[in-house]
Design an enzyme around this catalytic site. Sequence first.
Site, PDB file in Angstrom:
ATOM      1  CG  ASN A 197      33.340   8.963  33.103  1.00  0.00           C
ATOM      2  OD1 ASN A 197      34.273   8.194  32.870  1.00  0.00           O
ATOM      3  ND2 ASN A 197      33.080   9.425  34.312  1.00  0.00           N
ATOM      4  NE  ARG A 247      36.035  24.248  45.747  1.00  0.00           N
ATOM      5  CZ  ARG A 247      37.296  24.386  45.342  1.00  0.00           C
ATOM      6  NH1 ARG A 247      37.933  23.372  44.801  1.00  0.00           N
ATOM      7  NH2 ARG A 247      37.912  25.548  45.486  1.00  0.00           N
ATOM      8  CG  ASP A 248      31.853  15.703  41.304  1.00  0.00           C
ATOM      9  OD1 ASP A 248      31.864  15.350  40.112  1.00  0.00           O
ATOM     10  OD2 ASP A 248      31.089  15.187  42.152  1.00  0.00           O
ATOM     11  CG  HIS A 272      30.894  16.275  32.809  1.00  0.00           C
ATOM     12  ND1 HIS A 272      29.771  15.739  32.222  1.00  0.00           N
ATOM     13  CD2 HIS A 272      31.314  15.366  33.714  1.00  0.00           C
ATOM     14  CE1 HIS A 272      29.520  14.556  32.754  1.00  0.00           C
ATOM     15  NE2 HIS A 272      30.446  14.297  33.661  1.00  0.00           N
ATOM     16  CG  MET A 273      38.333  17.159  31.436  1.00  0.00           C
ATOM     17  SD  MET A 273      39.520  18.187  30.523  1.00  0.00           S
ATOM     18  CE  MET A 273      39.324  17.559  28.866  1.00  0.00           C
TER      19      MET A 273
HETATM   20  P1  AMP Z   1      29.932  11.513  35.024  1.00  0.00           P
HETATM   21  O1  AMP Z   1      29.775  10.128  35.584  1.00  0.00           O
HETATM   22  O2  AMP Z   1      31.235  11.684  34.303  1.00  0.00           O
HETATM   23  O3  AMP Z   1      28.745  11.939  34.200  1.00  0.00           O
HETATM   24  O4  AMP Z   1      30.033  12.463  36.283  1.00  0.00           O
HETATM   25  C1  AMP Z   1      29.035  13.342  36.684  1.00  0.00           C
HETATM   26  C2  AMP Z   1      29.530  14.052  37.925  1.00  0.00           C
HETATM   27  O5  AMP Z   1      28.678  15.143  38.184  1.00  0.00           O
HETATM   28  C3  AMP Z   1      29.540  13.166  39.183  1.00  0.00           C
HETATM   29  O6  AMP Z   1      30.877  13.097  39.693  1.00  0.00           O
HETATM   30  C4  AMP Z   1      28.604  13.912  40.130  1.00  0.00           C
HETATM   31  O7  AMP Z   1      29.017  13.859  41.474  1.00  0.00           O
HETATM   32  C5  AMP Z   1      28.625  15.324  39.583  1.00  0.00           C
HETATM   33  N1  AMP Z   1      27.453  16.137  39.872  1.00  0.00           N
HETATM   34  C6  AMP Z   1      26.163  15.805  39.663  1.00  0.00           C
HETATM   35  N2  AMP Z   1      25.353  16.813  40.040  1.00  0.00           N
HETATM   36  C7  AMP Z   1      26.156  17.822  40.478  1.00  0.00           C
HETATM   37  C8  AMP Z   1      25.932  19.123  40.997  1.00  0.00           C
HETATM   38  N3  AMP Z   1      24.709  19.622  41.150  1.00  0.00           N
HETATM   39  N4  AMP Z   1      27.001  19.873  41.351  1.00  0.00           N
HETATM   40  C9  AMP Z   1      28.257  19.375  41.212  1.00  0.00           C
HETATM   41  N5  AMP Z   1      28.545  18.162  40.721  1.00  0.00           N
HETATM   42  C10 AMP Z   1      27.502  17.379  40.361  1.00  0.00           C
END
Ligand code: AMP
Length: 120
Positions: A87, A29-30, A100-101
């Site tokens: 992204n 989970r995000d 990541h997706m």
């Molecule tokens: P992006 O902008 O596509 O690189 O998204 C990165 C995502 O990773 C964001 O939605 C963050 O909230 C999420 N994220 C960063 N650190 C963590 C973590 N430790 N556990 C879960 N999600 C994370």
Amino acid sequence: MSDCIFCKIVAGDIPANIVWQDENILAFRDIQPKAPVHVLLVPKKHVVTFDQLDGQWADTMVSMATAAREVSKIEGVLETGYRLLINNGADAHQEVAHLHMHLFGGRELGPMIKKAPQEG
Ligand code: AMP
């Protein structure tokens, strides 16, 4: 990779709310969810962007698709629908330098992307 936060989650060095995994993909989970369902599908092997996948592109995409289907079932959004988003690089605001997706769902998600004002 030692300073990569997603590699640390894959290694179990940082806690995460894990939804599903197989030998290739970890789904968790995000930490800052943007929808009722917001799960990240992360290749266990460190790779920053698509272009760095080289010969593993096809295998990784099949693994991601498998993960998306399984997570959508677990999260109860297989029938209602969900959005998959990657992204990739600076213009897309990729924050974590590990491919990541995102899987979003659990509500009506609205339009995919907004035009900038100068684009009319
Ligand atoms: P992006 O902008 O596509 O690189 O998204 C990165 C995502 O990773 C964001 O939605 C963050 O909230 C999420 N994220 C960063 N650190 C963590 C973590 N430790 N556990 C879960 N999600 C994370």
